[in-house]
Design an enzyme around this catalytic site. Structure first.
Site, PDB file in Angstrom:
ATOM      1  N   CYS A 210      62.003   5.494 -49.211  1.00 51.09           N
ATOM      2  CA  CYS A 210      63.129   4.342 -48.709  1.00 51.09           C
ATOM      3  C   CYS A 210      62.939   4.548 -47.361  1.00 51.09           C
ATOM      4  O   CYS A 210      63.512   4.765 -46.576  1.00 51.09           O
ATOM      5  CB  CYS A 210      64.293   4.907 -49.080  1.00 51.09           C
ATOM      6  SG  CYS A 210      64.762   5.298 -51.080  1.00 51.09           S
ATOM      7  N   ALA A 211      61.754   3.853 -46.890  1.00 47.75           N
ATOM      8  CA  ALA A 211      61.203   3.971 -45.544  1.00 47.75           C
ATOM      9  C   ALA A 211      62.039   3.257 -44.690  1.00 47.75           C
ATOM     10  O   ALA A 211      62.211   3.351 -43.478  1.00 47.75           O
ATOM     11  CB  ALA A 211      59.878   3.540 -45.566  1.00 47.75           C
ATOM     12  N   GLY A 214      61.106   2.494 -40.995  1.00 47.82           N
ATOM     13  CA  GLY A 214      60.177   3.536 -40.600  1.00 47.82           C
ATOM     14  C   GLY A 214      60.522   4.730 -39.642  1.00 47.82           C
ATOM     15  O   GLY A 214      59.070   5.439 -39.264  1.00 47.82           O
ATOM     16  N   GLY A 215      61.428   5.082 -39.206  1.00 49.09           N
ATOM     17  CA  GLY A 215      61.852   5.902 -38.288  1.00 49.09           C
ATOM     18  C   GLY A 215      61.300   7.349 -38.707  1.00 49.09           C
ATOM     19  O   GLY A 215      60.377   8.066 -38.295  1.00 49.09           O
ATOM     20  N   LYS A 216      61.480   7.847 -39.823  1.00 49.84           N
ATOM     21  CA  LYS A 216      61.030   9.111 -40.539  1.00 49.84           C
ATOM     22  C   LYS A 216      59.561   8.958 -40.852  1.00 49.84           C
ATOM     23  O   LYS A 216      58.656   9.911 -40.905  1.00 49.84           O
ATOM     24  CB  LYS A 216      61.869   9.423 -41.883  1.00 49.84           C
ATOM     25  CG  LYS A 216      63.141   9.877 -41.286  1.00 49.84           C
ATOM     26  CD  LYS A 216      64.059  10.209 -42.580  1.00 49.84           C
ATOM     27  CE  LYS A 216      65.331  10.303 -42.201  1.00 49.84           C
ATOM     28  NZ  LYS A 216      66.103   8.934 -42.003  1.00 49.84           N
ATOM     29  N   ASP A 234      59.946   0.160 -49.523  1.00 51.92           N
ATOM     30  CA  ASP A 234      61.418  -0.154 -49.310  1.00 51.92           C
ATOM     31  C   ASP A 234      61.432  -1.405 -50.382  1.00 51.92           C
ATOM     32  O   ASP A 234      60.540  -1.998 -50.614  1.00 51.92           O
ATOM     33  CB  ASP A 234      61.766  -0.328 -47.931  1.00 51.92           C
ATOM     34  CG  ASP A 234      63.157  -0.180 -48.052  1.00 51.92           C
ATOM     35  OD1 ASP A 234      63.555   0.968 -47.548  1.00 51.92           O
ATOM     36  OD2 ASP A 234      64.002  -1.194 -48.301  1.00 51.92           O
ATOM     37  N   ASP A 282      64.778   9.337 -48.829  1.00 47.15           N
ATOM     38  CA  ASP A 282      66.172   9.363 -47.815  1.00 47.15           C
ATOM     39  C   ASP A 282      66.826   8.129 -48.520  1.00 47.15           C
ATOM     40  O   ASP A 282      66.737   7.000 -48.075  1.00 47.15           O
ATOM     41  CB  ASP A 282      65.577   8.883 -46.341  1.00 47.15           C
ATOM     42  CG  ASP A 282      66.916   8.728 -45.294  1.00 47.15           C
ATOM     43  OD1 ASP A 282      67.919   8.833 -45.708  1.00 47.15           O
ATOM     44  OD2 ASP A 282      66.478   8.420 -44.280  1.00 47.15           O
ATOM     45  N   CYS A 335      72.441  10.381 -45.213  1.00 48.22           N
ATOM     46  CA  CYS A 335      73.371  10.619 -44.083  1.00 48.22           C
ATOM     47  C   CYS A 335      74.713  10.651 -44.305  1.00 48.22           C
ATOM     48  O   CYS A 335      75.464   9.596 -43.982  1.00 48.22           O
ATOM     49  CB  CYS A 335      72.852   9.705 -42.959  1.00 48.22           C
ATOM     50  SG  CYS A 335      72.726   7.995 -43.673  1.00 48.22           S
TER      51      CYS A 335
END
Length: 396
Positions: A210-211, A214-216, A234, A282, A335
């Site tokens: 679940c990019a 693309g932060g992670k 995604d 995520d 989160c």
């Protein structure tokens, strides 16, 4: 603009934000930006003052108010100077009637608070709406934590993160030349801990299921020295398209993106079945852990929306597990501070998948608290967004 006119503008923007929250429309930041573009006569001081009023009211009011005025009145009840601006002149709001209704105040509706993980007690509530800091992550491909400390000496280290650096929330870090050069990314501490917990290494095959933007994914590329093959997936084309330009700026060259069609994710990942050393899930969630940054999310969450998130999470953890090679690892993260999205999802997965085990000891000392088979991070305890994560190892 006069101070009273700023208040009236804030009320009108709150009307739009509340309506959008009820309808599942655009987020508050987008609505505020559009409102300011329509009011080009407003100067920078006006915009800052109006934004402060809007977000102070959102933080004060626990659920979508009947009107922007009802929300602003709830804020004015605690601020005599603000209340005095309700005078009906200079384009300001009308005078306050004695029996005029106010929006309900507090952290959230009691039915929502009842869903919190047991670790989120009353001592955590105040911290959940305090304005967040600005957390940076040094990109190891171009920089280091030591360099961030030199660039931003007003900051402080993030506990347990050699690459992390914390600044006051109002810092305009992305305007620094070092950002354009790819030397750092803006990333909350909780997300940094989660990406590090994946335990990714050079030479591995990794899927970020679940990019999003693309932060992670970029954090994983940084941690592996751009020496791992990463597939970033995604179902949202607009978000996924942000990743490759960001990867180029960061110097990450081994990231492949794959847009997945909703409902056909399994078929579109057949070539990765059982071959990934690491899978990051995520999952989409309520966002209840991010209220410090997006307090209007409290206004958006309904039972039906939560049920949709829960169904998506269960589907995604299953999909991710199918991609993991024997002995490989899956990191599930949300989160969220809602137990059904965190510990309950992982407990249910482990009940139905014999041989899978939950890892321990993958967070820095003092960070996170055990929550079922995973760990929960919270604003008061960890100085981060609320975040649940669990690292699971596949049977050999």
């Amino acid at each position: 603009m006069t101070p009273a006119a700023r208040v009236q503008t804030a009320i009108e923007i709150l009307d739009a934000i509340a309506a959008s929250a009820r309808e599942g429309g655009a987020p508050a930041d987008a609505i505020f930006g559009e409102a300011m573009r329509a009011r080009r006569y407003a100067g920078s001081k006006d915009r800052r003052a109006i934004r402060g009023l809007v977000y102070d009211a959102i933080r004060r009011v626990r659920s979508a108010p009947p009107s922007g005025r009802a929300a602003m009145l709830a804020l004015a009840d605690t601020d005599p100077e603000l209340a005095a601006l309700f005078d009906g002149i200079s384009y300001g709001p009308a005078a306050i009637a004695a029996d005029e209704p106010r929006a309900e105040t507090g952290l959230a509706a009691t039915t929502l608070i009842a869903l919190f993980d047991p670790l989120v007690d009353a001592a955590e509530h105040d911290a959940m709406l305090v304005r967040a800091s600005l957390d940076l992550r040094a990109n190891r491909l171009r920089s280091s934590g030591e360099e961030l400390a030199t660039i931003f000496p007003e900051g402080e280290p993030i506990a347990g993160r050699a690459d992390g650096w914390r600044l006051p929330g109002e810092t305009a870090a992305v305007q620094h030349a070092a950002y354009a050069e790819g030397r750092f990314e803006v990333q909350d501490a909780a997300s940094q801990y989660a990406a590090a917990a994946l335990d990714a290494h050079a030479g591995q095959a990794i899927v970020d299921l679940c990019a999003g933007g693309g932060g992670k994914t970029l954090a994983i590329a940084s941690a592996t020295g751009d020496a791992a093959d990463i597939l970033a997936c995604d179902t949202n084309r607009a978000r996924l398209q942000q990743l490759l330009p960001r990867a180029e700026r960061a110097g990450a060259t081994r990231i492949e993106t794959r847009l997945l069609n909703p409902g056909k994710e399994h078929d579109m990942l057949v070539d990765w079945q059982g071959r990934a050393d690491r899978v990051f899930v995520d999952a989409p969630c309520s966002g209840s852990g991010t209220w410090r940054r997006s307090p209007e999310l409290r206004w958006r969450l309904t039972p039906s929306r939560l049920d949709r998130h829960l169904a998506d999470q269960a589907k995604l953890i299953e999909l991710g597990a199918d991609l993991v090679a024997p002995g490989g690892k899956l990191l599930y993260a949300v989160c969220s501070i809602i137990a059904r999205e965190g510990r309950a999802q992982v407990d249910d997965f482990l009940r139905h998948h014999r041989g899978w085990t939950a890892d321990t000891g993958y967070l820095p000392d003092g960070i996170g608290r055990a929550a079922g088979a995973g760990f929960l991070l919270t604003p008061a305890h960890d100085r981060s967004d609320g975040f649940f994560l669990a690292r699971l190892t596949a049977p050999c």
